[in-house]
Design a protein around this motif. Structure first.
Motif, short mmCIF file in Angstrom:
data_model
loop_
_atom_site.label_atom_id
_atom_site.label_comp_id
_atom_site.label_asym_id
_atom_site.label_seq_id
_atom_site.Cartn_x
_atom_site.Cartn_y
_atom_site.Cartn_z
N THR A 172 4.82 -0.32 -6.77
CA THR A 172 5.14 -0.36 -5.33
C THR A 172 5.13 -1.65 -4.71
OG1 THR A 172 4.23 1.94 -4.86
CG2 THR A 172 4.53 0.73 -3.19
N GLY A 173 3.71 -2.49 -5.34
CA GLY A 173 3.88 -3.76 -4.53
C GLY A 173 4.66 -4.67 -5.09
N ARG A 174 5.32 -4.52 -6.28
CA ARG A 174 6.55 -5.45 -6.87
C ARG A 174 7.78 -5.04 -6.20
NH1 ARG A 174 3.46 -4.38 -11.40
NH2 ARG A 174 4.86 -2.63 -12.22
N CYS A 175 7.91 -3.58 -5.62
CA CYS A 175 9.14 -3.25 -4.83
C CYS A 175 9.21 -3.91 -3.55
CB CYS A 175 9.15 -1.79 -4.86
SG CYS A 175 10.49 -1.31 -3.86
N LEU A 176 8.02 -3.95 -2.70
CA LEU A 176 7.95 -4.48 -1.56
C LEU A 176 8.24 -6.02 -1.58
CD1 LEU A 176 4.76 -2.26 0.04
CD2 LEU A 176 7.47 -1.98 0.33
N GLN B 153 8.58 8.49 -9.92
CA GLN B 153 9.42 9.29 -9.25
C GLN B 153 8.51 10.04 -8.31
OE1 GLN B 153 11.95 11.87 -11.56
NE2 GLN B 153 12.88 12.93 -9.57
N THR B 154 7.19 10.37 -8.95
CA THR B 154 6.31 11.07 -8.24
C THR B 154 5.82 10.26 -6.89
OG1 THR B 154 4.43 10.38 -9.74
CG2 THR B 154 5.57 12.78 -10.00
N GLN B 155 5.80 9.09 -6.94
CA GLN B 155 5.38 8.11 -5.85
C GLN B 155 6.56 7.68 -5.10
OE1 GLN B 155 1.90 8.03 -6.24
NE2 GLN B 155 2.21 9.40 -7.75
N ARG B 156 7.49 8.21 -5.11
CA ARG B 156 8.58 7.49 -4.35
C ARG B 156 8.72 8.23 -3.12
NH1 ARG B 156 13.11 7.91 -8.68
NH2 ARG B 156 12.05 6.92 -10.47
N HIS B 157 7.68 8.39 -2.40
CA HIS B 157 7.77 9.10 -0.85
C HIS B 157 6.76 8.43 -0.19
CE1 HIS B 157 4.57 11.04 -3.28
NE2 HIS B 157 3.97 11.07 -2.14
N TYR B 158 6.08 7.43 -0.36
CA TYR B 158 4.85 6.75 0.45
C TYR B 158 4.63 5.40 -0.14
CZ TYR B 158 0.89 7.22 3.28
OH TYR B 158 -0.24 6.91 4.47
N ALA B 159 5.92 4.89 -0.65
CA ALA B 159 5.69 3.27 -0.84
C ALA B 159 5.44 2.57 0.40
CB ALA B 159 6.92 2.84 -1.41
N LEU B 160 6.03 2.97 1.66
CA LEU B 160 5.55 2.30 2.97
C LEU B 160 4.43 2.68 3.59
CD1 LEU B 160 9.47 2.46 4.23
CD2 LEU B 160 8.38 0.46 3.28
N GLY B 161 3.87 3.67 3.15
CA GLY B 161 2.61 4.14 3.75
C GLY B 161 2.75 4.72 5.08
#
Length: 371
Positions: free
Chosen positions: A113-117, A144-152
């Motif tokens: 997530t950090g690398r994506c942001l 995939q299970t975490q692709r809903h809250y990357a932005l917090g």
């Protein structure tokens, strides 16, 4: 992260932090258990394994991500059941990706997530298709299970992020049959511009009650048994064995250790013998097997607090040594007591905590109560 719950294991005297999540182990039947992940990259799935070995455990089905209809399962000392219409959101690939993220987070490294942001920030600074493609790839590298809250952002989930990396005319997972419009894309851009402002303000905000962690590095007070005071004792002066007389109820004791053990015993005659012992070892040994004074377990923290206050109030040079530790965490070594000492991270470290308390009182004396 798999969990915000923190545990640890000891490896060669070093405390290795970790966390855990639930998982099924297939050993004949299916067993609901805890999967422990540690910062050094080892995973405990009924035995410590490396990340590569963990992947093999997944491929073999030892760590199960598929739960067959009618299979028997149990949770140790809790329940036994059979699966009926089981559903699971994990695949071996997703679980490995989650574990990799967890190891990164335990080591305070950017996870997927950090690398994506970071890739999104790079695109926003230079809005080329190449940078957008890199941001899109980084987004799909998040499990995939975490692709809903990357932005917090619980209200919008990751909708602005998905729209941004897709771009005008692109598609996103939630609506594969609908192309992203220019209006949606412009809205996503404005979202990230506002988000950058929020982030900048949050980073510059100082907590109202001051920092939550120490600025100075931790100080470890290792056991030492000096026989006489020193002109420059350093942190050894903070030890309870350091020869610095303290007075309690008109009686002067050669060290805090002598006073503590003398006050702990019920027999007045033995108390005098403890106070007169020729060493801190002797004081402790005399008191060790004696009957404790009434209510000692409830009083001992208050007694130690009073003794430390007496020591540093009576000896200004020792008070200066304590104040020199600034706001550092004080770790007190004590091989005899996991209550007073740190005991390699497993003790309660009460002496260290009380030294920090007395230090704060010396730095800023508590004003007297108004009449």
């Amino acid at each position: 992260m798999i969990g915000n719950r923190i545990t640890y294991r000891m490896a060669d005297g070093v405390r290795v932090p970790g966390t855990w999540r639930h998982a099924f182990i297939r050993n004949f039947n299916y067993h609901l258990t805890d999967l422990f992940v540690y910062a050094d990259g080892l995973i405990d799935c009924w035995g410590l394994v490396t990340l590569e070995e963990f992947e093999e455990k997944l491929r073999s089905g030892w760590v199960a991500t598929e739960l067959p209809e009618g299979a028997e399962a149990s949770a140790f000392d809790l329940a036994r059941w059979k699966f009926a219409e089981p559903q699971t959101w994990l695949t071996p690939e997703v679980l490995v990706a989650e574990v990799r993220d967890t190891i990164d987070q335990l080591n305070r490294r950017p996870d997927s997530t950090g690398r994506c942001l970071a890739a999104v920030d790079a695109f926003l600074a230079d809005r080329t298709e190449e940078k957008r493609e890199a941001a899109r790839d980084a987004y799909f590298a998040i499990p995939q299970t975490q692709r809903h809250y990357a932005l917090g952002d619980m209200d919008r989930k990751d909708w602005p992020l998905q729209v941004l990396v897709a771009g005008p005319g692109g598609t996103i997972d939630r609506r594969p049959d609908e192309a992203v419009t220019q209006d949606q894309y412009d809205w996503a851009l404005s979202y990230f511009e506002e988000r950058a402002e929020w982030t900048a303000k949050a980073r510059s905000r100082v907590p109202a009650d001051g920092p939550s962690t120490a600025v100075a590095p931790a100080v470890h007070l290792y056991e030492s048994y000096p026989l006489k005071p020193s002109d420059d004792p350093g942190t050894k002066a903070l030890r309870n064995e350091y020869p610095a007389p303290v007075e309690v109820d008109g009686v002067t004791y050669p060290t805090v250790t002598h006073a503590y053990w003398a006050l702990s015993v019920a027999d007045p005659a033995l108390r005098e013998a403890v106070a007169a012992a020729d060493s801190t070892f002797g004081a402790r040994n005399l008191a060790a097997d004696a009957e404790r004074s009434e209510g000692w377990e409830r009083r001992r923290i208050a007694v130690m607090t009073a003794l430390l206050r007496a020591k540093f109030t009576r000896h200004p040079e020792l008070a200066r040594a304590l104040l020199a530790t600034e706001d550092a965490t004080i770790v007190y070594g004590d091989s005899d007591s996991a209550f007073w000492g740190d005991d390699r991270g497993r003790g309660r470290n009460w002496t260290g905590r009380l030294l920090e308390l007395v230090r704060s009182e010396l730095a800023c004396p508590i004003p007297s109560r108004p009449s």
